[in-house]
Design an enzyme around this catalytic site. Structure first.
Site, mmCIF file in Angstrom:
data_model
loop_
_atom_site.group_PDB
_atom_site.id
_atom_site.type_symbol
_atom_site.label_atom_id
_atom_site.label_comp_id
_atom_site.label_asym_id
_atom_site.label_seq_id
_atom_site.Cartn_x
_atom_site.Cartn_y
_atom_site.Cartn_z
ATOM 1 N N CYS A 89 0.828 -1.208 0.000
ATOM 2 C CA CYS A 89 0.000 0.000 0.000
ATOM 3 C C CYS A 89 0.867 1.265 0.000
ATOM 4 C CB CYS A 89 -0.972 -0.062 1.178
ATOM 5 S SG CYS A 89 -2.304 1.121 1.044
ATOM 6 N N HIS A 184 -3.600 -5.441 0.422
ATOM 7 C CA HIS A 184 -2.984 -5.905 1.679
ATOM 8 C C HIS A 184 -2.942 -7.436 1.753
ATOM 9 C CE1 HIS A 184 -2.691 -2.032 3.804
ATOM 10 N NE2 HIS A 184 -3.649 -1.692 2.960
ATOM 11 N N GLU A 186 -1.666 -9.148 4.036
ATOM 12 C CA GLU A 186 -1.765 -9.576 5.440
ATOM 13 C C GLU A 186 -3.212 -9.652 5.926
ATOM 14 O OE1 GLU A 186 -0.919 -6.721 4.281
ATOM 15 O OE2 GLU A 186 -1.311 -5.028 5.612
ATOM 16 N N SER A 238 2.200 -13.099 38.825
ATOM 17 C CA SER A 238 0.794 -12.758 39.038
ATOM 18 C C SER A 238 -0.106 -13.963 38.817
ATOM 19 C CB SER A 238 0.378 -11.654 38.057
ATOM 20 O OG SER A 238 0.297 -12.193 36.750
ATOM 21 N N GLY A 239 0.438 -15.003 38.170
ATOM 22 C CA GLY A 239 -0.397 -16.158 37.840
ATOM 23 C C GLY A 239 -0.991 -16.034 36.448
ATOM 24 N N VAL A 241 -0.736 -15.439 32.216
ATOM 25 C CA VAL A 241 0.012 -16.249 31.250
ATOM 26 C C VAL A 241 1.474 -15.784 31.116
ATOM 27 C CG1 VAL A 241 0.104 -17.034 28.845
ATOM 28 C CG2 VAL A 241 -2.094 -16.613 29.936
ATOM 29 N N ASP A 242 1.666 -14.465 30.927
ATOM 30 C CA ASP A 242 3.014 -13.983 30.626
ATOM 31 C C ASP A 242 3.988 -14.227 31.779
ATOM 32 O OD1 ASP A 242 1.798 -13.162 28.327
ATOM 33 O OD2 ASP A 242 1.600 -11.072 28.936
#
Ligand code: XMP
Length: 548
Positions: A89, A184, A186, A238-239, A241-242
């Protein structure tokens, strides 16, 4: 950053830049995003340092006009790198302009689906098509979103695609491997987009598919061992995911040198604190310390109604506790954080040069003070959320833990509207547990797909797995009801269930009405102080996902 062959994506401000990066990674090819403003900047030219791992460059789309008043400058040294280039684009318009073509403003605007004919058997589009017309030309279903167009082809280039409204919808200088697409690839509406990007990365750039989570975890563990040496590392667990994935990775890399602090604010989901401790306490070699701070959190929130004030109090308290607890660990030199790639891209593409950076802020816990003066370790900062989840599974974390819905830092403190008390949190926890349990046990079937409630590929998944986030909100409002033969006068619970990929926008999820009814009746029947359940059907924007 990672030491693997990669494709560099130069971001000119398109909403779709992250999507380009993800589409490329989905093929097993590593991609990095850099803001166009950083290409030339602060004395160091990113481009110009020849990097053998760089295999190709993609120029993203963007909101500006080439040569317009606010147009981004373009680093022509990109063309000296001697790697293939694909402009999408706005990226194609830059290529055209720089090579002597012409871009006109506001001509042939196209927004939405379009059909493009591929020309000239180019290396980029050759043999890729959705269908053929009567004359036997290959046609592609594509997504267009442009106001400006290339109206004169630059010398040396040929047209490789055109549409009814856009004569020059794709260009190529095949000798130099420079390509441009007005549409595009993507975007998911460009049905062959994945194939086109794969053609660019693998056939044209010859970038190997070396980006797998198996390789990543092996390399990362070795890298952390080398970097950290004998030092100790502190992690705020923190419990979520990350931080769970970071914890597991560090445990595997440095074992006993890892110290985790888990703060129980009293505003977690029901049994969350026990579950987190059960998952990590006995399976890690290092120390996992739980700090029971419930009393102080409720005390400080007494009488506070304003959402921002609540957030500030919770954030500040968290920092205070974390700081105090971390002082009990001696000889700690590193602080680990679960920063992920979107955090890096969203803070203006500031990829940091190395891991050893002094702490200024901690977005996960709301800004840790400078005086902690620890070196920062961000082992998953190259990964998108779905890759973090894949890594978690690769490292052996449980599937249910890895696929959890996000949970906000201030927890249930911002899901009890108005003043937060332990009694209200207890009601909310019970309602939330019922909601999540039902979403986890009710499975999507063919009939849900035929009613338009779910996509084909969700059949067999639970509603929890098929939605992005689901939770209850406690409303500070009493309404009349009838329980048994008695009049009741009790609280209202709102349920919020959304679909979202990036959490910047979200749609209220559509669930079978029978399931919504079941959730409502279970909550009213099983949670004593609730007489009514309402469903939030607002989209984001204009509503946010959380209520406060
Ligand atoms: P909103 O309400 O802004 O939420 O639409 C978008 C996503 O962010 C989460 N969220 C937070 N996460 N600390 C966090 O770690 C916070 O203060 C916070 N506020 C909102 C929210 O749950 C949703 O996933």
């Amino acid at each position: 950053m990672e030491k693997v062959s990669y494709i560099l994506i130069v971001d000119y401000g398109s909403q779709l830049t992250q999507l380009i990066a993800r589409r490329i990674r989905e093929q097993g090819v590593f991609s990095r995003v850099i803001s166009c403003n950083l290409l030339k900047g602060q004395g160091t030219t990113f481009v110009g340092q020849k990097d053998d791992l760089l295999k190709g460059v993609v120029l993203s789309g963007g909101p500006e006009s080439v040569g317009g008043q606010n147009s981004h400058s373009f680093d022509e040294q990109l063309f000296d790198l001697d790697v293939p280039i694909l402009g999408i684009c706005f990226g194609m318009q830059i290529i055209a302009e720089v090579h002597g073509g012409k871009v006109e403003f506001g001509t042939n605007r196209e927004f939405g689906r379009s059909i493009v004919r591929a020309h000239g058997k180019s290396m980029l589009l050759g043999e890729i098509q959705d269908f053929k017309n009567d004359a036997g030309h290959g046609l592609l279903n594509v997504w267009m979103s442009h106001g400006d167009s290339v109206t004169k082809l630059p010398p040396q280039f040929k047209v490789i695609a055109s549409s009814a409204d856009c004569a020059i919808a794709g260009i190529a200088d095949e000798k130099k491997h420079v390509y441009g697409l007005q549409f595009h690839p993507e975007a998911s509406h460009t049905t062959q987009g994945k194939k086109i990007l794969e053609r660019f990365c693998k056939s044209i750039c010859k970038c190997p598919s070396s980006w797998t989570m198996k390789e990543f975890s092996r390399n990362k563990i070795a890298e952390i061992k080398k970097l950290v040496g004998e030092d100790k590392v502190l992690l705020g667990l923190s419990g979520g995911v990350d931080s769970s994935v970071v914890a597991k990775l560090l445990d595997m890399a440095i074992g006993q040198q890892l110290m985790c602090i888990f703060v129980d604010t009293g505003m977690l989901r029901k049994n969350e604190a026990n579950q987190v401790m059960k998952t990590f306490e006995n399976s890690f070699s290092g120390i996992v310390r739980k700090v029971d701070a419930r009393e102080v959190f409720f005390r400080k929130l007494k009488g506070v109604i304003d959402p921002e004030e609540k957030r500030k109090i919770i954030g500040a308290l968290f920092v205070e506790i974390f700081e105090r607890e971390s002082e009990k660990f001696t000889d700690v030199t590193w602080l680990a954080q679960g920063t992920i790639y979107p955090d890096i891209i969203e803070s203006a593409g500031t990829e940091s040069a190395g891991a050893a950076k002094k702490i200024k802020s901690h977005h996960n816990v709301g800004g840790l003070p400078d005086k902690l003066a620890l070196k920062l370790l961000e082992p998953i900062k190259a990964l998108f959320k779905d890759e973090v989840r894949q890594l978690g599974l690769e490292l052996g974390l449980r599937k249910d833990l890895v696929n959890r819905h996000p949970f906000p830092g201030p927890g249930l403190g911002i899901r009890v509207i108005g003043e937060v008390t332990s009694a209200k949190v207890a009601i909310l926890q019970k309602a939330d547990e019922i909601l999540l349990e039902l979403l986890k046990t009710q499975i999507i079937g063919k009939e849900d797909v035929s009613k338009g409630l779910a996509m084909e590929d969700n059949i067999g998944k639970s509603w929890y797995e098929a939605t992005a986030q689901a939770f209850c909100v406690f409303l500070p409002l009493k309404t009349v009801g009838v329980k048994g033969d008695d009049r009741s006068y009790d609280w209202v619970i709102a349920i919020r269930i959304v679909n979202s990929t990036d959490f910047m926008t979200a749609n209220a999820a559509r669930l079978p009405f029978e399931l919504i009814e079941l959730i409502s009746s279970e909550i009213i029947n099983k949670v004593n102080d609730v007489s009514r359940v309402v469903l939030d059907i607002s989209n984001k924007p204009p509503a946010t996902i959380e209520w406060e």
